[in-house]
Design a protein around this motif. Structure first.
Motif, PDB file in Angstrom:
ATOM      1  N   VAL A 613      19.171   0.342  90.528  1.00 12.95           N
ATOM      2  CA  VAL A 613      19.935   0.813  89.378  1.00 12.95           C
ATOM      3  C   VAL A 613      21.212   1.477  89.881  1.00 12.95           C
ATOM      4  O   VAL A 613      21.155   2.385  90.725  1.00 12.95           O
ATOM      5  N   PRO A 614      22.382   1.060  89.404  1.00 12.83           N
ATOM      6  CA  PRO A 614      23.631   1.666  89.903  1.00 12.83           C
ATOM      7  C   PRO A 614      23.738   3.135  89.513  1.00 12.83           C
ATOM      8  O   PRO A 614      23.149   3.587  88.519  1.00 12.83           O
ATOM      9  N   ASP A 615      24.506   3.873  90.276  1.00 14.12           N
ATOM     10  CA  ASP A 615      24.651   5.313  90.037  1.00 14.12           C
ATOM     11  C   ASP A 615      25.306   5.614  88.691  1.00 14.12           C
ATOM     12  O   ASP A 615      25.011   6.634  88.067  1.00 14.12           O
ATOM     13  N   ASN A 616      26.198   4.736  88.270  1.00 13.51           N
ATOM     14  CA  ASN A 616      26.920   4.983  87.013  1.00 13.51           C
ATOM     15  C   ASN A 616      26.285   4.224  85.852  1.00 13.51           C
ATOM     16  O   ASN A 616      26.979   3.801  84.915  1.00 13.51           O
ATOM     17  N   ASP A 617      24.957   4.043  85.891  1.00 12.59           N
ATOM     18  CA  ASP A 617      24.320   3.196  84.888  1.00 12.59           C
ATOM     19  C   ASP A 617      24.460   3.768  83.479  1.00 12.59           C
ATOM     20  O   ASP A 617      24.654   3.012  82.514  1.00 12.59           O
ATOM     21  N   ASP A 618      24.385   5.082  83.324  1.00  9.95           N
ATOM     22  CA  ASP A 618      24.521   5.670  81.993  1.00  9.95           C
ATOM     23  C   ASP A 618      25.914   5.407  81.426  1.00  9.95           C
ATOM     24  O   ASP A 618      26.063   5.040  80.240  1.00  9.95           O
ATOM     25  N   GLU A 619      26.939   5.595  82.246  1.00 10.35           N
ATOM     26  CA  GLU A 619      28.300   5.312  81.786  1.00 10.35           C
ATOM     27  C   GLU A 619      28.470   3.831  81.482  1.00 10.35           C
ATOM     28  O   GLU A 619      29.141   3.442  80.509  1.00 10.35           O
ATOM     29  N   ARG A 620      27.849   2.993  82.300  1.00 10.08           N
ATOM     30  CA  ARG A 620      27.943   1.545  82.090  1.00 10.08           C
ATOM     31  C   ARG A 620      27.307   1.143  80.768  1.00 10.08           C
ATOM     32  O   ARG A 620      27.872   0.358  79.993  1.00 10.08           O
ATOM     33  N   VAL A 621      26.124   1.679  80.489  1.00 13.40           N
ATOM     34  CA  VAL A 621      25.439   1.359  79.232  1.00 13.40           C
ATOM     35  C   VAL A 621      26.248   1.860  78.032  1.00 13.40           C
ATOM     36  O   VAL A 621      26.369   1.167  77.009  1.00 13.40           O
ATOM     37  N   THR A 622      26.836   3.042  78.144  1.00  9.95           N
ATOM     38  CA  THR A 622      27.676   3.565  77.061  1.00  9.95           C
ATOM     39  C   THR A 622      28.867   2.654  76.794  1.00  9.95           C
ATOM     40  O   THR A 622      29.210   2.373  75.634  1.00  9.95           O
ATOM     41  N   ALA A 623      29.490   2.197  77.871  1.00 10.64           N
ATOM     42  CA  ALA A 623      30.632   1.282  77.712  1.00 10.64           C
ATOM     43  C   ALA A 623      30.195  -0.039  77.103  1.00 10.64           C
ATOM     44  O   ALA A 623      30.913  -0.624  76.279  1.00 10.64           O
ATOM     45  N   LEU A 624      29.010  -0.520  77.473  1.00 12.99           N
ATOM     46  CA  LEU A 624      28.512  -1.773  76.915  1.00 12.99           C
ATOM     47  C   LEU A 624      28.261  -1.641  75.416  1.00 12.99           C
ATOM     48  O   LEU A 624      28.665  -2.504  74.614  1.00 12.99           O
ATOM     49  N   ARG A 625      27.613  -0.588  75.001  1.00 16.07           N
ATOM     50  CA  ARG A 625      27.296  -0.411  73.582  1.00 16.07           C
ATOM     51  C   ARG A 625      28.562  -0.202  72.751  1.00 16.07           C
ATOM     52  O   ARG A 625      28.606  -0.566  71.572  1.00 16.07           O
ATOM     53  N   ALA A 626      29.578   0.370  73.361  1.00 15.92           N
ATOM     54  CA  ALA A 626      30.830   0.597  72.630  1.00 15.92           C
ATOM     55  C   ALA A 626      31.550  -0.701  72.301  1.00 15.92           C
ATOM     56  O   ALA A 626      32.369  -0.738  71.374  1.00 15.92           O
ATOM     57  N   THR A 627      31.261  -1.766  73.011  1.00 17.36           N
ATOM     58  CA  THR A 627      31.925  -3.046  72.740  1.00 17.36           C
ATOM     59  C   THR A 627      31.399  -3.712  71.475  1.00 17.36           C
ATOM     60  O   THR A 627      32.072  -4.583  70.906  1.00 17.36           O
ATOM     61  N   GLY A 628      30.199  -3.385  71.033  1.00 16.94           N
ATOM     62  CA  GLY A 628      29.614  -3.997  69.856  1.00 16.94           C
ATOM     63  C   GLY A 628      28.994  -5.346  70.102  1.00 16.94           C
ATOM     64  O   GLY A 628      28.527  -6.009  69.169  1.00 16.94           O
TER      65      GLY A 628
END
Length: 800
Positions: A613-628
């Motif tokens: 699991v990458p270190d920035n996984d939480d930020e990555r998931v947030t960015a993914l969900r923001a795309t819709g």
């Protein structure tokens, strides 16, 4: 049949007789005659061919601004006229400025005569001072005087010779002004005519570029794809080369002019321009350009400071240009080998003189590209390219055949420094042994086989010494690696044993043995849980089956791994291991270590093979969900992008995935696929993240290619892979503008497959386009690690 001949083993199933074929004398003679005709045509037709070559090369450089204007609505003919007018105006203004500097410099030259004479007198005085060779010179002069003194009396008694005839010099009558003017006119007409021809050809080449391209395609004929690639690649490489050469020369000439101005050398702008122009001439150009400012500094300054500062300036600029500017602008690829650059410069200079030296590199690039794309001329790529003619396994094998184990070890060590011992064993060493196995019955003599065996022993000893395992000495081995039939089987067992030890698994090897019950009973397998039997023969089924049966009979609880390094595909189908009597069948060092690791410690192996699991996984998931995209956004566009990828790669199907916190969503697909769907009305296939192959792409941020999922233990039992019957997988990361990896662009197929570097670049480009669709931003290319580093060949750089 004699007893000896009856003991010779049958050749393998894929055996091909490669006996030396008689040389086709007619074809060779035709080739030599054709080459001679081409060279003669180049030499005797240089009055026409040189302007043509110069014109086409200049048109490559000017095509970019012309195309830029044309794409903005300017008619083609107007674009050509504007660009050429600007070039002519620029050259005329430059010639005017340089001419004024040259005139002023010529007026000041007489004032430097006193400085030159005084420096020459000083140098002459220093050279006449006593030195270390003075005694030797005096001795030589004394000997010469004595010899002349002895010869003089003997000549005195001889008859006097008649005086030599008098020389008569005929002084031509002076020419009148009209004859002088005509002589100068005749000398200037030829270069002016050639310059005019070049100008006209450049204009026509820029104006009718598409027509010329079509005619050239028609002349090349054959495969239109390859002909198109050859023309496009040649145009891009030469255009970029000329542009970068211009930038490099300008970045050299401007500091040169500024530095000479600060030093105080007269005509600094003139010598900076000369330095920039002369750098178009390879090798000799920079040296010739350096003569003028150094000579002028010598003439202007009564001392030596100006000369020393000028020399220091030139040396500094050369070092910076050759080691910083050129690598940064050209890139790391050289394209042409150093030998081909020197040979081509010599060849074209001998044919076309100084102009040939200037054109040597672009013309050789054209030949290289043609040889790379046209099979009939592939020898040009081999002769001129910087890519090694032999691949790594062949180079090591050839060094072993030459009984040069030291160089083979050096080659292997260099490769391992860039990768790892296990990767070297998997990608290079097994391929080397495969070459030895294929040549065992065809070409190899007893001496060759012995050299390969001894060389590989030395190589493995050196690698075991350089890369020792961390297993405590005396640890009980759980794996025994055995050679099945030949000496190369035993060597493969040694490599696998070392690879397992580096992976933390205690293993020992045993030499190749017969499959008789007596010999198998003598094997020391006490305490071993796993036996790995290696075979390089292409027909191992009968021998392997008997070996496994007798091992089972002697040790019923033993788990058997068959390493079939060179087996035919029918022995690698699903369930083949049961027919052979083994628990597992492997085909590579990588697969063998992973499968044995699973047999030794299943839990640890499963944990080790999971995606991190990458270190920035939480930020990555947030960015993914923001795309819709997880709510069905851009679904039609993503499906269309997946269909395009599947069509471009002629793959079975393509999918676009997005990795959420705990799940993988198929947000785009090229065809209907089975799988559990979301319940929120988006009807997207959803997969647990732990079973997502694309999670490995997200973890590393790099492309992932699985050539055969059945041969990779990480994915052989993957439920999604099994559900879709996928044997091939390739995925490239979907990277946002902020560098977050949101998912992957994937192509899959039902048959094993490989992708070359160019295909990986195309897949990465498609992934960037998909990321732009998801995020709404412009495509952002991620850090590319696809292309391997080119050889560090010296020579004039040529851009990709």
């Amino acid at each position: 049949m004699s007893p000896i001949s009856s003991q010779i083993p049958d050749p393998p199933a894929n055996f091909q007789k490669l006996d030396a074929q008689p040389v086709d004398a007619v074809r060779m003679a035709a080739t030599l005659v054709s080459a001679a005709v081409v060279i003669a045509a180049l030499y005797y037709g240089q009055d026409v061919l040189i302007p043509l070559a110069c014109a086409f090369l200049i048109s490559f450089a000017l095509n970019r601004p012309v195309s830029w204007l044309s794409r903005r609505g300017v008619p083609r003919i107007v674009s050509v006229i504007v660009v050429m007018a600007m070039i002519v105006a620029l050259l005329a203004s430059l010639v005017g400025v340089l001419g004024s500097q040259l005139r002023s410099l010529s007026q000041e030259l007489p004032t430097y005569q006193w400085t030159i004479r005084s420096k020459l007198s000083e140098l002459r005085a220093q050279l006449k001072a006593p030195g270390i060779f003075e005694g030797a010179l005096e001795t030589v002069e004394t000997v010469q005087k004595e010899i002349k003194a002895e010869e003089r009396p003997s000549k005195a008694g001889e008859d006097a010779q008649p005086p030599p005839p008098q020389r008569v010099e005929i002084v031509p009558s002076p020419r009148d002004p009209f004859e002088t003017a005509m002589a100068w006119l005749e000398r200037s007409v030829e270069p002016l005519a050639k310059l005019g021809i070049v100008f006209v050809f450049v204009f026509l080449a820029l104006l009718d570029r598409s027509d010329l391209r079509d005619r050239l395609l028609r002349m090349l004929g054959g495969n239109l794809h390859r002909s198109t690639d050859a023309i496009e690649e040649a145009g891009k490489r030469i255009s970029k080369y000329l542009l970068m050469q211009l930038v490099v020369n300008v970045t050299y000439g401007v500091p040169m002019a500024l530095g000479l101005y600060l030093i105080g050398v007269p005509g600094a702008l003139l010598w900076g321009t000369v330095a920039a122009v002369m750098r178009f001439v390879p090798y000799v150009g920079p040296m010739l350009a350096a003569i003028f400012p150094i000579s002028l500094a010598f003439a202007v300054d009564p001392g030596w400071n100006m000369v020393l500062w000028t020399i220091a300036l030139i040396v500094t600029l050369e070092v910076i240009s050759n080691n910083i500017v050129e690598p940064m602008l050209y890139g790391t690829s050289t394209g042409l080998s150093a030998m081909s650059l020197i040979a081509s410069a010599t060849f074209w200079t001998a044919l076309w003189g100084p102009i040939g030296l200037i054109l040597a590199t672009p013309l050789t690039v054209c030949l290289l590209v043609i040889g790379r794309n046209i099979p009939q001329l592939q020898f040009l790529d081999t002769m001129l390219g910087s890519v090694p003619a032999l691949d790594l396994p062949t180079r090591i094998y050839q060094r072993l055949l030459a009984d040069d184990a030291e160089e083979a070890i050096d080659i292997a060590t260099t490769e391992i420094d860039a990768t790892s011992p296990r990767e070297f064993y998997n990608d290079v060493a097994v391929a080397t042994l495969r070459l030895a196995s294929d040549d065992h019955l065809r070409h190899a003599t007893a001496e060759h086989r012995l050299r390969v065996a001894n060389g590989m022993d030395a190589l493995l000893d050196d690698l075991r010494e350089q890369y020792p395992s961390e297993i405590p000495e005396g640890a009980k081995p759980s794996v025994v690696c055995i050679g099945g039939k030949w000496e190369v089987d035993t060597i493969a067992s040694e490599m696998l044993c070392h690879a397992l030890a580096l992976d933390g698994i205690a293993a020992v090897y045993r030499p190749a043995t017969t499959i008789s019950a007596a010999h198998i009973a003598k094997l020391d397998l006490e305490g071993a849980d796993i036996v790995c039997v290696s075979y390089f023969t292409s027909t191992p089924a009968l021998s392997a089956r008997h070996f496994c049966r007798r091992l089972r009979r002697r040790w019923p609880k033993l788990r058997i791994v068959l390493a079939l390094w060179n087996a035919s595909p029918e022995l690698l189908v699903s369930g083949a291991h049961e027919t052979l009597g083994a628990d597992v069948v492997v085909t590579s060092i990588e697969e063998a270590t992973r499968r044995i690791h699973r047999l030794v410690d299943p839990h640890e192996a499963e944990e080790a093979q999971k995606a991190i699991v990458p270190d920035n996984d939480d930020e990555r998931v947030t960015a993914l969900r923001a795309t819709g995209v997880l709510t069905g956004g851009s679904r039609e566009d993503l499906d269309a992008a997946a269909m395009r990828a599947a069509d471009v790669f002629h793959a079975g199907f393509a999918v676009i995935t997005a990795i959420d916190k705990d799940q993988e969503f198929i947000v785009g697909q090229s065809k209907h696929l089975a799988g559990p769907l979301t319940k929120d009305g988006t009807d997207m296939i959803v997969i647990p993240r732990a079973d997502a192959v694309c999670d490995h792409v997200v973890a590393t941020g790099e492309p992932l290619v699985v050539e055969d999922t059945e041969r990779d233990p990480r994915f052989a039992e993957n439920p999604t892979i099994k559900l879709w019957n996928a044997r091939f997988y390739a995925g490239a990361p979907l990277r946002s503008a902020e560098g977050m990896v949101l998912g992957a662009m994937c192509i899959l197929g039902t048959e094993p497959r490989t992708l070359d570097d160019r295909e990986l670049e195309i897949l990465a480009s498609l992934a960037d386009d998909v990321a732009a669709i998801i995020t709404g931003d412009e495509a952002v290319a991620g850090p590319s690690k696809v292309l391997a580093a080119s050889s560090a060949t010296l020579g004039q750089p040529v851009p990709d």
